[in-house]
Scaffold this active site. Structure first.
Site, PDB file in Angstrom:
ATOM      1  N   HIS A  82       0.959  -1.112  -0.108  1.00 51.56           N
ATOM      2  CA  HIS A  82      -0.046   0.009  -0.017  1.00 51.56           C
ATOM      3  C   HIS A  82       0.883   1.185   0.041  1.00 51.56           C
ATOM      4  O   HIS A  82       1.894   1.305   0.778  1.00 51.56           O
ATOM      5  CB  HIS A  82      -0.858   0.046   1.392  1.00 51.56           C
ATOM      6  CG  HIS A  82      -1.814   1.155   1.583  1.00 51.56           C
ATOM      7  ND1 HIS A  82      -2.955   1.459   0.675  1.00 51.56           N
ATOM      8  CD2 HIS A  82      -1.519   2.690   2.010  1.00 51.56           C
ATOM      9  CE1 HIS A  82      -3.386   2.611   0.829  1.00 51.56           C
ATOM     10  NE2 HIS A  82      -2.565   3.251   1.386  1.00 51.56           N
ATOM     11  N   ASP A 161     -15.757   1.952   6.786  1.00 57.64           N
ATOM     12  CA  ASP A 161     -14.815   3.227   6.085  1.00 57.64           C
ATOM     13  C   ASP A 161     -15.313   4.177   4.965  1.00 57.64           C
ATOM     14  O   ASP A 161     -15.009   5.287   5.070  1.00 57.64           O
ATOM     15  CB  ASP A 161     -13.315   2.340   5.674  1.00 57.64           C
ATOM     16  CG  ASP A 161     -12.457   3.594   4.937  1.00 57.64           C
ATOM     17  OD1 ASP A 161     -11.910   4.160   5.892  1.00 57.64           O
ATOM     18  OD2 ASP A 161     -12.278   3.726   4.046  1.00 57.64           O
ATOM     19  N   ARG A 168     -15.122  12.277   7.028  1.00 57.03           N
ATOM     20  CA  ARG A 168     -13.742  12.806   7.487  1.00 57.03           C
ATOM     21  C   ARG A 168     -13.399  13.678   6.382  1.00 57.03           C
ATOM     22  O   ARG A 168     -12.935  14.893   6.634  1.00 57.03           O
ATOM     23  CB  ARG A 168     -12.810  11.943   7.427  1.00 57.03           C
ATOM     24  CG  ARG A 168     -12.726  11.165   8.794  1.00 57.03           C
ATOM     25  CD  ARG A 168     -12.002   9.673   8.687  1.00 57.03           C
ATOM     26  NE  ARG A 168     -10.490  10.154   8.521  1.00 57.03           N
ATOM     27  CZ  ARG A 168      -9.703   9.260   8.023  1.00 57.03           C
ATOM     28  NH1 ARG A 168      -9.941   8.084   7.396  1.00 57.03           N
ATOM     29  NH2 ARG A 168      -8.464   9.657   7.679  1.00 57.03           N
ATOM     30  N   SER A 183      -8.168   3.491   8.744  1.00 61.88           N
ATOM     31  CA  SER A 183      -8.715   3.514   7.650  1.00 61.88           C
ATOM     32  C   SER A 183      -7.903   2.538   6.389  1.00 61.88           C
ATOM     33  O   SER A 183      -8.634   1.650   6.134  1.00 61.88           O
ATOM     34  CB  SER A 183      -8.801   4.851   7.073  1.00 61.88           C
ATOM     35  OG  SER A 183      -9.127   4.801   5.551  1.00 61.88           O
ATOM     36  N   LYS A 187      -8.901  -2.037   5.576  1.00 59.40           N
ATOM     37  CA  LYS A 187      -9.091  -2.396   4.163  1.00 59.40           C
ATOM     38  C   LYS A 187      -7.996  -3.608   3.869  1.00 59.40           C
ATOM     39  O   LYS A 187      -8.361  -4.347   3.144  1.00 59.40           O
ATOM     40  CB  LYS A 187      -8.951  -1.314   3.077  1.00 59.40           C
ATOM     41  CG  LYS A 187     -10.331  -0.349   3.486  1.00 59.40           C
ATOM     42  CD  LYS A 187     -10.329   0.812   2.500  1.00 59.40           C
ATOM     43  CE  LYS A 187      -9.122   1.897   3.052  1.00 59.40           C
ATOM     44  NZ  LYS A 187      -9.347   3.046   2.543  1.00 59.40           N
TER      45      LYS A 187
HETATM   46  N1  URA Z   1      -6.248   6.559   2.454  1.00 53.68           N
HETATM   47  C1  URA Z   1      -7.230   5.947   3.026  1.00 53.68           C
HETATM   48  O1  URA Z   1      -7.382   4.791   2.554  1.00 53.68           O
HETATM   49  N2  URA Z   1      -7.497   6.352   4.127  1.00 53.68           N
HETATM   50  C2  URA Z   1      -7.290   7.360   4.900  1.00 53.68           C
HETATM   51  O2  URA Z   1      -7.686   7.681   5.898  1.00 53.68           O
HETATM   52  C3  URA Z   1      -6.190   8.148   4.063  1.00 53.68           C
HETATM   53  C4  URA Z   1      -5.396   7.626   2.848  1.00 53.68           C
END
Ligand code: URA
Length: 450
Positions: A82, A161, A168, A183, A187
């Site tokens: 990621h 999320d 957010r 967050s 995932k």
């Molecule tokens: N990417 C995400 O998936 N979540 C965040 O809070 C910030 C960047």
């Protein structure tokens, strides 16, 4: 649920219990908390923070708010990478087939870009016929048969999320480390992976402006990832300059494919134009080889990854992946053979002789977004074919009137405007700039060393 006492507790800096956090996420996902209360709670978290136990509880509660992917038993480890995002960051595209050829399975579930940061799904959407929306069963099928898939979250994955991130985004509470950690990791945990390598970027075009802030985020994610049973490491990498030579969705796909082609033999004084991209792809692959115990040392892991990339097999795997995701190869190859897919290409030339000392990734990202290559809002349409080819990058010498960059635009007015703005993105100096490493640090779990 009476949410008010929990907002008050967080407002006053008190820690919440695991069961309180689970209850908040369950109620919020079921639509049982009004947005105004959730917004107040998020702002309280923004200012008061969450401790490690609260962040862990939030992450696992968010993961469990929806479907968790389940894969058949297999000797190939499930892994992912990621990135916190930057300009020209197409690492996942060549990395997926490379890792599949190295004996991994990759359920790469990614998102779209917002603002100047490109999203992996937007890059893939520039490929004719490529499907990024796949049902769970098909994701699993492709991972099992091809080894890698790159697609979007299904409607059933991590719904908590989706609603929290949307809130957010409009309440100025995105830049909170515990909320970002929860967050991102919720995932990744929903992919059922065993190892994760993170690329946490810092610099002018990164989410985290400074090395210190990037380190703080990386350390939090590495600690929590490992606590949740995923072997997690992070590379901290510079994002002052775009990665590679291409920025813009389709141009980045083309460059990712070029990165998968065996490197042509080069004379001693000619440099690999994709050296930074290859360095990061190989570094991510090497870390995952070590994290999963396939290889013991960084040197051996890097050599294994390099040899695999040079074999040409990952290039064939790429075709297998895009075929499995709906593309027809003749159509893809036809687009790949075009010198440019956007109607207009204009050139930016150096005003003087010297060395490129700056190539500002933020300004370049803004120009590409304004060419139509990025989104101003979540619903904006994208022009996949616009973007920039960089002919010169920091440290490289240029003559007066040498080509610095090509702008791919939808029309001449846009191209002209982009060229005018890009003049401010490049600096040419009489002396070469100090060398900056792409990878600044590697964050390992506590107690581990290379
Ligand atoms: N990417 C995400 O998936 N979540 C965040 O809070 C910030 C960047």
């Amino acid at each position: 649920m009476n949410f008010l006492p929990l907002i008050e507790a967080k407002r006053d800096g008190r820690a919440l219990t695991e069961s309180q956090i689970k209850e908040i996420i369950a109620a919020s996902t079921a639509g049982g908390i009004p947005d105004y209360q959730m917004a107040a709670f998020l702002m309280a978290v923004y200012f008061r923070g969450l401790n490690a136990a609260e962040t862990a509880a939030l992450t696992t509660a968010m993961r469990d708010s929806g479907e968790v992917l389940r894969f058949p038993e297999d000797s190939r480890p499930l892994v992912d990478k990621h990135s916190t995002g930057g300009i020209g960051d197409k690492v996942s595209l060549p990395l997926a087939p490379l890792l599949a050829c190295l004996g991994f399975r990759l359920p790469m579930i990614y998102g779209r870009g917002l603002g100047i940061t490109g999203g992996t799904l937007d890059k893939l959407d520039s490929i004719p016929g490529f499907k990024t929306a796949l049902p769970t069963e098909r994701i699993i099928e492709i991972v099992q048969s091809v080894g890698c898939v790159i697609c979007g979250q299904t409607a059933r994955m991590v719904p908590a999320d989706k609603s929290l991130y949307a809130l957010r985004d409009v309440t100025a509470t995105v830049p909170s480390i515990p909320l970002i950690v929860a967050s991102i990791l919720s995932k990744k945990l929903a992919e059922s992976i065993e190892a994760l390598v993170l690329d946490v970027k810092f610099g002018v075009a990164a989410f985290m402006p400074t090395l210190e802030k990037a380190r703080e985020l990386a350390q939090a994610m590495v600690a929590l990832g490992n606590q949740c049973g995923v072997n997690t490491r992070a590379l901290i990498t510079n994002m002052d300059t775009p990665l590679g030579r291409a920025a813009g969705n389709w141009l980045e796909v083309k460059e990712a494919v070029a990165c998968l082609e065996p490197v042509p033999a080069r004379s001693a004084d000619s440099q690999d134009p994709l050296s930074d991209l290859r360095e990061l792809v190989l570094a991510c692959a090497a870390q995952l080889l070590i994290q999963t115990g396939k290889v013991e040392t960084v040197e051996a892991a890097r050599a294994r990854a390099e040899e695999c990339l040079a074999s040409g097999k990952p290039r064939q795997k790429w075709d297998e992946m895009i075929l499995a995701q709906g593309t027809t190869l003749p159509e893809f190859n036809r687009k790949l053979a075009l010198s440019h897919a956007a109607p207009i290409v204009s050139e930016l030339r150096s005003p003087e002789r010297g060395y490129v000392s700056r190539c500002d990734a933020r300004l370049i990202g803004e120009v590409i977004r304004d060419l139509g290559g990025g989104r101003m809002t979540r619903d904006s349409a994208i022009n996949y074919d616009v973007g920039l080819d960089l002919e010169a990058k920091p440290g490289e010498s240029v003559d007066a009137n040498s080509l610095l960059a090509r702008v791919h635009a939808a029309n001449p007015t846009q191209a002209e405007d982009a060229i005018a703005r890009l003049k401010g993105a490049f600096h040419v100096s009489p002396k070469p700039p100090a060398h900056r490493s792409l990878i600044s640090e590697i964050i390992l779990p506590e107690g581990e060393n290379e």
